[in-house]
Design a protein around this motif. Structure first.
Motif, PDB file in Angstrom:
ATOM      1  N   GLY A 133       0.483  -5.763   0.284  1.00  0.00           N
ATOM      2  CA  GLY A 133       0.044  -5.050   1.425  1.00  0.00           C
ATOM      3  C   GLY A 133      -0.338  -3.658   0.951  1.00  0.00           C
ATOM      4  O   GLY A 133      -1.617  -3.332   1.247  1.00  0.00           O
ATOM      5  N   TYR A 134       0.235  -2.869   0.302  1.00  0.00           N
ATOM      6  CA  TYR A 134       0.122  -1.552  -0.159  1.00  0.00           C
ATOM      7  C   TYR A 134      -1.254  -1.573  -0.957  1.00  0.00           C
ATOM      8  O   TYR A 134      -2.250  -0.878  -0.868  1.00  0.00           O
ATOM      9  N   LEU A 139      -5.378   0.602  -2.744  1.00  0.00           N
ATOM     10  CA  LEU A 139      -5.746   0.683  -4.130  1.00  0.00           C
ATOM     11  C   LEU A 139      -6.964   0.032  -4.473  1.00  0.00           C
ATOM     12  O   LEU A 139      -7.522  -0.857  -3.502  1.00  0.00           O
ATOM     13  N   GLU A 140      -7.857   0.687  -5.284  1.00  0.00           N
ATOM     14  CA  GLU A 140      -9.165  -0.084  -5.410  1.00  0.00           C
ATOM     15  C   GLU A 140      -9.092  -0.906  -6.750  1.00  0.00           C
ATOM     16  O   GLU A 140      -8.708  -0.092  -7.882  1.00  0.00           O
ATOM     17  N   PHE A 141      -9.454  -1.782  -6.768  1.00  0.00           N
ATOM     18  CA  PHE A 141      -9.530  -2.830  -8.014  1.00  0.00           C
ATOM     19  C   PHE A 141     -10.615  -4.095  -7.749  1.00  0.00           C
ATOM     20  O   PHE A 141     -11.018  -4.016  -6.542  1.00  0.00           O
ATOM     21  N   ALA A 194       2.157 -12.772   5.768  1.00  0.00           N
ATOM     22  CA  ALA A 194       3.025 -11.587   5.699  1.00  0.00           C
ATOM     23  C   ALA A 194       2.324 -10.558   4.858  1.00  0.00           C
ATOM     24  O   ALA A 194       2.275  -9.179   5.399  1.00  0.00           O
ATOM     25  N   ILE A 195       1.186 -10.841   4.208  1.00  0.00           N
ATOM     26  CA  ILE A 195       0.674 -10.008   3.324  1.00  0.00           C
ATOM     27  C   ILE A 195      -0.480  -9.434   4.450  1.00  0.00           C
ATOM     28  O   ILE A 195      -0.958  -8.256   4.515  1.00  0.00           O
ATOM     29  N   PHE A 196      -1.097 -10.127   5.203  1.00  0.00           N
ATOM     30  CA  PHE A 196      -1.943  -9.853   6.335  1.00  0.00           C
ATOM     31  C   PHE A 196      -1.471  -8.915   7.254  1.00  0.00           C
ATOM     32  O   PHE A 196      -1.980  -7.591   7.421  1.00  0.00           O
ATOM     33  N   ASN A 200      -2.491  -4.671   7.307  1.00  0.00           N
ATOM     34  CA  ASN A 200      -3.017  -4.049   8.352  1.00  0.00           C
ATOM     35  C   ASN A 200      -2.043  -3.008   8.845  1.00  0.00           C
ATOM     36  O   ASN A 200      -2.554  -1.735   9.211  1.00  0.00           O
ATOM     37  N   TYR A 201      -0.828  -2.869   8.859  1.00  0.00           N
ATOM     38  CA  TYR A 201       0.307  -1.804   9.118  1.00  0.00           C
ATOM     39  C   TYR A 201       0.131  -0.639   8.128  1.00  0.00           C
ATOM     40  O   TYR A 201      -0.216   0.462   8.655  1.00  0.00           O
TER      41      TYR A 201
END
Length: 315
Positions: A133-134, A139-141, A194-196, A200-201
């Motif tokens: 999530g972070y 992060l740009e990738f 969980a990732i979604f 968003n948080y």
């Protein structure tokens, strides 16, 4: 001329003195979010709403109380009359059923298997989802947006679709019928949501705060562990509660992927019902034992859960 000119000037000064300043942005009233929060507080504090909530709580607690009382009664008493009759004679209640249940090697092993399945699954889902999530938020990738769209698309995939293919895969690699196989399946299907949720948080965290931390020389890991995780504690606690409850109460996945040595408590109780029919002396205390652990977990993290659910509602 001089007196007329002086009169005109005094009139101008009087008009100028009467002009009132227009209130700026700081003088505005509370925003719509705060007004909604105040209206919600007033609504919840009304006697009608409180009475309705008490009624809902009683309806929800009644089956739980019946299950508890049934687990404390003998099998003959449960077969002869209803559980509510024990309220008039509490002396007939005892802990004999729980003693017999804990002495049952199969039920005790199933309870341990449930813990071994639920705790690692919840920990893995929370840790992996927090890291992902972070990354998706800050992060740009290459391919970040495309990969996140794939993760969001996996939310609509039903669990039933992957049961047979994953069972064949686990059978080929030797994980079928083991606790590790059940854990991996739950982790795989728990990660998209969980990732979604955490992405968003985490995206709501002010960018200036992260940029200030980077200007102070903080690494990405230090920013994540010292800044993002504390700020995201409500959402992480809510996710952990949901994931734990889902895995603890699951029977479908465990019924297919677990064998007799790795089956959780839900499958063990279902097998007891299949073998002995209405064996209330085993099913009632086992069901209450399976129910009380999620309740303890929920009430232990209730404050963080409410913060996570209400996060953003009054912004």
């Amino acid at each position: 001329m001089s007196s007329g000119h002086g009169t005109i000037e005094r009139r101008r000064l009087g008009r100028t003195a009467d002009v009132r300043p227009v209130p700026g942005p700081s003088a505005k009233g509370p925003g719509p979010g705060r007004r909604r929060g105040k209206r919600l507080s007033r609504l919840l504090s009304s006697s009608l709403v409180q009475g309705a909530l008490i009624l809902v709580a009683l309806v929800w607690i009644t089956p739980l109380a019946g299950l508890l009382i049934s687990s404390l009664r003998s099998e003959g008493d449960n077969a002869s009359d209803g559980w509510w009759t024990a309220l008039g004679d509490p002396s007939r209640l005892s802990l004999d059923n729980y003693g017999a249940l804990l002495k049952d090697a199969g039920i005790a092993q199933a309870f341990g298997n449930t813990v071994l399945i639920s705790v690692p699954t919840t920990a893995l889902v929370v840790v992996i989802a927090a890291l992902a999530g972070y990354a998706f938020a800050w992060l740009e990738f290459p391919g970040r947006d495309a990969i996140f769209l794939v993760v969001v698309g996996l939310l609509v995939v039903p669990v039933q679709i992957g049961l047979l293919p994953v069972a064949k895969l686990f059978g080929a690699v030797g994980l079928f019928g083991s606790i590790a196989g059940v854990v991996l399946f739950h982790v795989a299907y728990g990660l998209p949501f969980a990732i979604f949720l955490l992405r968003n948080y985490f995206a709501e965290i002010p960018r200036e705060m992260l940029e200030a931390a980077r200007m102070d020389g903080g690494s990405e890991w230090r920013i994540f562990s010292r800044l993002v995780l504390p700020l995201g504690r409500p959402a992480i606690a809510s996710l952990a509660i949901f994931q734990f409850l889902w895995v603890w109460n699951d029977m479908l996945v465990a019924l297919l992927f677990a064998d007799s040595g790795s089956q959780p408590l839900t499958v063990a109780l279902q097998s007891q019902m299949r073998q002995f029919g209405s064996n209330i002396g085993v099913l009632a205390p086992g069901a209450f034992l399976s129910l009380v652990v999620p309740l303890i977990v929920f009430f232990a993290f209730q404050r963080h859960f409410v913060q996570g659910v209400m996060a953003g509602s009054v912004k």
